[in-house]
Write an enzyme that holds these catalytic residues in place. Structure first.
Site, PDB file in Angstrom:
ATOM      1  N   LEU A 511       0.816  -1.217   0.000  1.00 39.15           N
ATOM      2  CA  LEU A 511       0.000   0.000   0.000  1.00 39.15           C
ATOM      3  C   LEU A 511       0.847   1.262   0.000  1.00 39.15           C
ATOM      4  CD1 LEU A 511      -2.673  -1.059   2.666  1.00 39.15           C
ATOM      5  CD2 LEU A 511      -2.894  -1.099   0.172  1.00 39.15           C
ATOM      6  N   GLY A 512       2.019   1.194   0.566  1.00 40.65           N
ATOM      7  CA  GLY A 512       2.891   2.367   0.634  1.00 40.65           C
ATOM      8  C   GLY A 512       4.180   2.011   1.320  1.00 40.65           C
ATOM      9  N   GLY A 517       9.697   1.374   6.995  1.00 41.13           N
ATOM     10  CA  GLY A 517       9.218   0.118   6.476  1.00 41.13           C
ATOM     11  C   GLY A 517       8.070   0.295   5.508  1.00 41.13           C
ATOM     12  N   ASP A 629       5.548  13.779  13.028  1.00 42.54           N
ATOM     13  CA  ASP A 629       5.541  13.683  11.557  1.00 42.54           C
ATOM     14  C   ASP A 629       4.136  13.916  11.007  1.00 42.54           C
ATOM     15  OD1 ASP A 629       6.697  13.447   9.094  1.00 42.54           O
ATOM     16  OD2 ASP A 629       6.740  11.256   9.068  1.00 42.54           O
TER      17      ASP A 629
END
Length: 789
Positions: A511-512, A517, A629
């Protein structure tokens, strides 16, 4: 009359030309400076009637221009007016490179005059205008072009410009009212934060349709004119009925929007001994209670010793007795949509004469005053009604713009509750207490009561056993069906590596990918539950204890705007995290990549969702979590397009020594707060800064840094938006999209507060949520230090 018009024309033309310099001026050289407590503290005009510099503001100091008059200080212009008072070690510096700067006690530099070129010298003029010049004596900046609450003789309020009242008589921060010189030629007074609709206006000149460019001009004889700037025709003389003095060297005129919301014209006649005699020549309103919003919701304005005074309506009390402008709230509990009975009423009607309010009624019906009173009592939406000449006008709460008016002849019918909000008991006589004195009755009552008690206990035991067995069966079904149920709410599930490998089909569908990771799509319990599995790649051995502790802490964070962590794998050196699956991707996909961005209302809701999620992390968890973030890529959208924050807290514990040595990479470039680079302790205010950048991106549907733009000013989003905000051109950032102007301005102001360089100036996320929801007002933010304007 013709000669007078010619004189006026020359005066007006010389002013708007920008190059004419009065004969008398004080020359302020480069590298000059002022201190609040060390002489010089100000720069005086040649006649010493005006001063520019530091003046006392509460417990500190402010910067502005004032009329020097003995011990009294009449402030006519304020710089950085919404900044807290400056300390005694602040400095005002006219630098060698021609910039007028304020250096705060913390070493910050704030630009006072945003001039286009570097100045060669400055002057404090006898007109009350502070100006900056280049070498050929051309004016490049002047305070007359940036009025705050006052214009002086010879000064113009141009079309589209506004005066904002002070907060109080002695506090010149932005107050609650503003005077607007509209492009349509009408000069109008409004309360702030009301949308500037005709229903909010409480005074205007009604000068519509006289031209395309209008200005308000105060000449040196004390006359106020609205002038058509195209033909220089006088279209309205505000104080035509007042007697103003002729122009004299010892008389100074000023038109001020006072803190009470009334626009007034004053004269200051110099008496030769260092003081001025002040006289009021003209006032836009004779009755200060006609100023809308002078009193808050559910309170009304009345006159007390010629001064406006706010009182609560019956059935209400002040929200804050020390700040009565905040209005009043009910002091009784609502009964819902019930009218009660004749013997036990929930509401009553209180009558007050000569009271009226500004909102339009939702029902207007012909009836008698008795019928009007009864109708309001029976109507769940009705909070009050006005009655006059057989007409009943019903109104919902809260009431605003309420005032006494002896001329209109209205009768106010106010709906008041019969239950106190403090005790929540009916305000009526208590029922009589029944006392049993008969011994025979007591003997009969005892066995009956004992029997009922035994039967009740038996029934409770049987019910408890039944509920326990049904719960056990229900829990077994949940485990068979693969639903998390109560287990998911209380703790995290520990998965085996092989179980997650099967769930993701060998980590097949990615998915990304992030810095720690990749994330894979998976399905648990025979495909009944979709999940997102993140396989961590950068975990140090020393962080094993911290990893498990953080898993337990994050597992207890449950909020509708946080992506839920369902479980984890800690098998050998393998570390995986299992999250709920978010079907609609990230916010970045919808803002920057989609063909059609979310509409304005959707973006407002998304911004509020993110703010509530960060607020939960900062203040509502057992221990505060700093996300570190915040960015659109980490904001995910679920099936119902609810925004949820993902990956919170991971950067904090993935590396054991990250807090000490990994500051520069603990986040994403473009969203990092300045303190990351300053070797200073990091607080939750770092997340507030990142949120401010994200909020600007949500407003404009573009990245913070965009190189592929036609105009160089638009490369840095925060810089471009601040310039549009200062120039009152926020419509440019929407690129033709329909949106509520007030909401756009509020969101931009909130974002600019969030990206202040100094963490202490940034609001908390609780304040951000309240400002975005419109509960608290948003003041004008100062220019962030990272923005170059």
């Amino acid at each position: 009359m013709a000669s007078m018009s010619i004189v006026f024309l020359l005066l007006f033309t010389s002013f708007i030309g920008g190059r004419a310099v009065p004969n008398q001026s004080s020359h302020i050289a480069l590298d000059s400076s002022l201190s609040p407590i060390i002489q010089p503290t100000s720069w005086l005009s040649p006649s010493q009637k005006f001063a520019f510099g530091f003046y006392r503001q509460g417990s500190g100091f402010a910067i502005g221009i004032w009329l020097v008059s003995g011990d009294n200080t009449t402030v006519v212009w304020t710089a950085i007016r919404d900044h807290p008072p400056f300390a005694s070690n602040a400095m005002l510096v006219f630098t060698e490179d021609g910039k007028l700067l304020l250096r705060t006690e913390r070493g910050q530099e704030k630009l006072i005059a945003n001039a286009t070129d570097s100045a060669s010298h400055a002057s404090m003029l006898d007109s009350g205008n502070f100006v900056l010049y280049v070498k050929d004596s051309k004016i490049i900046w002047q305070s007359f072009y940036f009025p705050t609450d006052t214009i002086l003789g010879g000064q113009t309020l141009f079309a589209g410009y506004q005066l904002f009242s002070g907060l109080t008589e002695n506090d010149h921060s932005t107050g609650r009212f503003h005077l607007k010189m509209q492009d349509d030629g009408n000069l109008v007074l409004y309360p702030v934060n009301t949308g500037d609709t005709p229903g909010d206006a409480y005074w205007n000149t009604q000068t519509f349709g006289h031209g395309s460019k209008f200005h308000l001009y105060l000449d040196n004889t004390g006359s106020l004119f609205i002038v058509n700037g195209t033909t220089l025709n006088i279209v309205y003389d505000l104080n035509k009925d007042s007697s103003s003095a002729s122009n004299q060297n010892n008389t100074i005129y000023r038109a001020t929007l006072d803190f009470d919301g009334v626009f007034r014209l004053y004269s200051h006649v110099y008496d030769g001994s260092g003081s001025f005699k002040v006289s009021k020549l003209w006032s836009a309103l004779d009755d200060p209670c006609h100023v809308k919003s002078v009193c808050g919701f559910n309170s009304f304005c009345t006159m007390n010793d010629d001064q406006p005074y706010c009182l609560c309506l019956p059935g209400t009390d002040f929200v804050d007795v020390n700040r009565i402008s905040l209005g009043c709230e009910r002091n009784f509990s609502e009964a819902g949509c019930r009218v009660g009975t004749e013997n036990a009423p929930f509401y009553d009607i209180t009558t007050m004469e000569n009271l009226m309010w500004g909102d339009r009624p939702y029902v207007v019906s012909p009836m008698s005053i008795e019928e009007c009173s009864r109708s309001c009592l029976e109507d769940c939406d009705c909070g009050a009604a006005l009655f006059k000449s057989g007409s009943c006008m019903k109104q919902k709460l809260p009431l605003r713009y309420v005032r006494r008016d002896m001329k209109e002849g209205y009768t106010a019918l106010l709906k008041v509750g019969m239950r106190s909000i403090k005790s929540d008991n009916p305000i009526m006589e208590k029922p009589p207490v029944i006392v049993i004195t008969s011994k025979r009755a007591i003997v009969q009552i005892f066995p009956v009561s004992l029997g009922y008690t035994v039967l009740s206990c038996v029934a409770l035991i049987v019910s408890g056993l039944f509920i326990f067995k049904s719960r056990v069966l229900w829990y077994k079904r949940l485990l068979e069906n693969g639903n998390f149920g109560l287990n998911e709410e209380v703790t995290l599930r520990l998965f085996s590596y092989n179980e997650l490998k099967r769930a993701t089909n060998g980590f097949k569908e990615q998915l990304g990918k992030g810095s720690f990771g990749a994330v894979y799509k998976g399905a648990l319990y025979k495909g009944k539950r979709l999940v997102a599995v993140k396989r961590l790649e950068k975990l140090v051995e020393e962080g094993e204890g911290e990893f498990r502790a953080e898993m337990r802490a994050i597992g207890r964070t449950h909020h509708r705007n946080l992506v839920r962590l369902l479980g984890y794998c800690a098998e050998d050196s393998k570390r995986l995290l299992v999250y709920e699956y978010m079907s609609n991707g990230s916010l970045a996909d919808h803002l920057f990549k989609a063909q059609s961005s979310p509409n304005w209302n959707e973006r407002v809701r998304i911004a509020q969702d993110i703010a509530r999620g960060i607020l939960y992390l900062h203040e509502e968890c057992e221990a505060s979590i700093i996300h570190c973030d915040i960015k659109p890529q980490n904001i995910l959208m679920d099936d119902f397009w609810t925004a949820k924050i993902s990956d919170f807290g991971l950067a904090k514990f993935l590396m054991a020594d990250q807090r000490r040595t990994y500051k520069g990479v603990r986040g994403t470039r473009g969203y990092l707060a300045p303190e990351w680079q300053k070797n200073t302790p990091i607080s939750v205010k770092a997340d507030v800064y990142s949120y401010g950048i994200v909020l600007l991106e949500i407003v404009c549907c573009r990245r913070n840094i965009e190189l592929d733009v036609s105009n160089e000013e638009e490369v840095i989003l925060s810089t471009w938006i601040y310039k549009c905000f200062v120039a009152r051109e926020l419509h440019k950032i929407l690129r033709g999209e329909e949106a509520d102007k007030t909401m756009v301005e509020n969101m931009v102001k909130v974002a600019l507060w969030c990206i202040q360089d100094e963490p202490a100036l940034r609001p908390t996320m609780k304040s951000v949520v309240l400002m975005l929801e419109g509960i608290t007002e948003v003041s004008i933010p100062p220019c962030p230090a990272t923005i170059s304007v």
